[in-house]
Design a protein around this motif. Structure first.
Motif, PDB file in Angstrom:
ATOM      1  N   HIS A  22      -8.750  -9.867 -32.945  1.00 42.01           N
ATOM      2  CA  HIS A  22      -7.411 -10.417 -32.733  1.00 42.01           C
ATOM      3  C   HIS A  22      -6.508  -9.379 -32.068  1.00 42.01           C
ATOM      4  O   HIS A  22      -5.825  -9.671 -31.083  1.00 42.01           O
ATOM      5  CB  HIS A  22      -6.827 -10.842 -34.079  1.00 42.01           C
ATOM      6  N   GLU A  23      -6.510  -8.163 -32.594  1.00 42.69           N
ATOM      7  CA  GLU A  23      -5.632  -7.125 -32.051  1.00 42.69           C
ATOM      8  C   GLU A  23      -6.030  -6.726 -30.632  1.00 42.69           C
ATOM      9  O   GLU A  23      -5.167  -6.385 -29.814  1.00 42.69           O
ATOM     10  CB  GLU A  23      -5.630  -5.905 -32.975  1.00 42.69           C
ATOM     11  N   CYS A  24      -7.311  -6.772 -30.318  1.00 44.03           N
ATOM     12  CA  CYS A  24      -7.750  -6.431 -28.957  1.00 44.03           C
ATOM     13  C   CYS A  24      -7.144  -7.371 -27.922  1.00 44.03           C
ATOM     14  O   CYS A  24      -6.870  -6.964 -26.791  1.00 44.03           O
ATOM     15  CB  CYS A  24      -9.275  -6.468 -28.870  1.00 44.03           C
ATOM     16  N   THR A  25      -6.914  -8.623 -28.293  1.00 42.16           N
ATOM     17  CA  THR A  25      -6.309  -9.572 -27.361  1.00 42.16           C
ATOM     18  C   THR A  25      -4.899  -9.137 -26.986  1.00 42.16           C
ATOM     19  O   THR A  25      -4.461  -9.313 -25.844  1.00 42.16           O
ATOM     20  CB  THR A  25      -6.261 -10.981 -27.976  1.00 42.16           C
ATOM     21  N   ALA A  48     -11.823  -9.569 -22.577  1.00 38.47           N
ATOM     22  CA  ALA A  48     -10.457 -10.089 -22.527  1.00 38.47           C
ATOM     23  C   ALA A  48      -9.918 -10.025 -21.099  1.00 38.47           C
ATOM     24  O   ALA A  48      -9.253 -10.951 -20.624  1.00 38.47           O
ATOM     25  CB  ALA A  48      -9.557  -9.308 -23.479  1.00 38.47           C
ATOM     26  N   VAL A  49     -10.206  -8.932 -20.406  1.00 40.03           N
ATOM     27  CA  VAL A  49      -9.783  -8.793 -19.009  1.00 40.03           C
ATOM     28  C   VAL A  49     -10.465  -9.848 -18.147  1.00 40.03           C
ATOM     29  O   VAL A  49      -9.843 -10.466 -17.276  1.00 40.03           O
ATOM     30  CB  VAL A  49     -10.089  -7.375 -18.493  1.00 40.03           C
ATOM     31  N   GLY A  65      -2.139 -17.826 -31.573  1.00 39.93           N
ATOM     32  CA  GLY A  65      -3.290 -18.718 -31.610  1.00 39.93           C
ATOM     33  C   GLY A  65      -4.347 -18.313 -30.606  1.00 39.93           C
ATOM     34  O   GLY A  65      -5.552 -18.348 -30.881  1.00 39.93           O
ATOM     35  N   MET A  66      -3.906 -17.900 -29.420  1.00 42.79           N
ATOM     36  CA  MET A  66      -4.827 -17.449 -28.383  1.00 42.79           C
ATOM     37  C   MET A  66      -5.611 -16.220 -28.848  1.00 42.79           C
ATOM     38  O   MET A  66      -6.827 -16.111 -28.617  1.00 42.79           O
ATOM     39  CB  MET A  66      -4.036 -17.144 -27.111  1.00 42.79           C
ATOM     40  N   ALA A  67      -4.928 -15.299 -29.518  1.00 47.81           N
ATOM     41  CA  ALA A  67      -5.591 -14.091 -30.009  1.00 47.81           C
ATOM     42  C   ALA A  67      -6.608 -14.417 -31.093  1.00 47.81           C
ATOM     43  O   ALA A  67      -7.679 -13.804 -31.166  1.00 47.81           O
ATOM     44  CB  ALA A  67      -4.550 -13.101 -30.535  1.00 47.81           C
ATOM     45  N   THR A  68      -6.292 -15.390 -31.936  1.00 47.94           N
ATOM     46  CA  THR A  68      -7.217 -15.767 -33.001  1.00 47.94           C
ATOM     47  C   THR A  68      -8.445 -16.471 -32.437  1.00 47.94           C
ATOM     48  O   THR A  68      -9.576 -16.229 -32.877  1.00 47.94           O
ATOM     49  CB  THR A  68      -6.506 -16.656 -34.034  1.00 47.94           C
TER      50      THR A  68
END
Length: 258
Positions: A127-130, A61-62, A144-147
């Motif tokens: 999803h939550e990690c995003t 994610a980073v 939407g980005m997290a999904t």
């Protein structure tokens, strides 16, 4: 079919930053307060595979979106199911949520609605990690980005993305499905500009810690022809996503589409 409902707020009025994804039902407000931090009222998830997934997902994610707005030093995992000692408290259960518990020391808590081994466990965890990148953004662009990230990180790490794809690709009104498809299309067409969207934010309300994506600022960063292309992707989703705006999530309609 699993229905997803959402709620963003300070955790039960304590001022902790949260991003909440609830499965099939609303979380009730508590009538009593457990002693100590809220996460201690929920069952810990002591699972090395889950911890490794969080570490890998955060690194990727980073790499995709940049450094978190609050440096992440520790992530605690909790099954959102009350411990025996907390059974008497009227607090919510079976929700998925990312809480910035201690911003000074970079301590986060991820709560999950299902147990490890459930078909949707890693989909929810991804999803939550995003939300670890910026837990203050509470709008449909971010959801939407997290999904989308959840789907891709699950594929990269070789775990199942549950049954979300089947539901999300056929639903015409479910806001998580719509935001997922909208953001997936934007990512496919704008692979370089898409992750930068997370840097364009504005407060939902004045003097409010909660943020939304400033979609007009992001669109203005694109060349005119590409801006029109992005607007054509967003336009089919505007009406339904606006129907799901309230205390839970924000959504900014681009000025050009008003």
């Amino acid at each position: 079919m699993i229905l997803l409902r959402t709620l963003h707020r300070s955790l039960f009025g304590l001022g902790a930053t949260v991003a909440l994804l609830v499965l099939a039902g609303c979380v009730g407000l508590p009538t009593g307060k457990p002693a100590g931090p809220w996460h201690e009222a929920y069952e810990p998830i002591n699972d090395p595979a889950s911890e490794a997934f969080v570490s890998n997902a955060l690194q990727r994610a980073v790499a995709a979106f940049g450094d978190p707005v609050v440096p992440v030093n520790k992530v605690l995992l909790r099954r959102s199911k009350k411990t025996e000692a907390a059974k008497r408290y009227h607090i919510g259960e079976d929700f998925s949520l990312t809480e910035c518990f201690d911003s000074s020391n970079g301590v986060f808590v991820i709560y999950l609605a299902v147990d490890p081994g459930h078909v949707n466990y890693y989909a929810l965890l991804g999803h939550e990690c995003t939300h670890l990148i910026n837990p203050y953004i509470t709008d449909w662009y971010m959801e939407g980005m997290a999904t989308v990230f959840s789907q891709q990180i699950c594929k990269q790490l070789g775990v199942k993305w549950g049954d979300w794809e089947r539901h999300f690709n056929r639903s015409r009104r479910q806001p998580y499905a719509l935001s997922y498809r909208m953001m997936l299309q934007l990512q496919e067409v704008f692979p370089r500009d898409y992750p930068l969207m997370i840097n364009y934010t504005t407060p939902i309300k004045k003097r409010d810690e909660w943020l939304r994506i400033d979609i007009d600022a992001w669109l203005d960063s694109l060349a005119p022809a590409r801006r029109l292309q992005a607007l054509s992707i967003i336009e089919p989703y505007v009406k339904e996503l606006n129907r799901n705006v309230g205390t839970q999530y924000a959504f900014q309609t681009p000025e050009a589409l008003k």
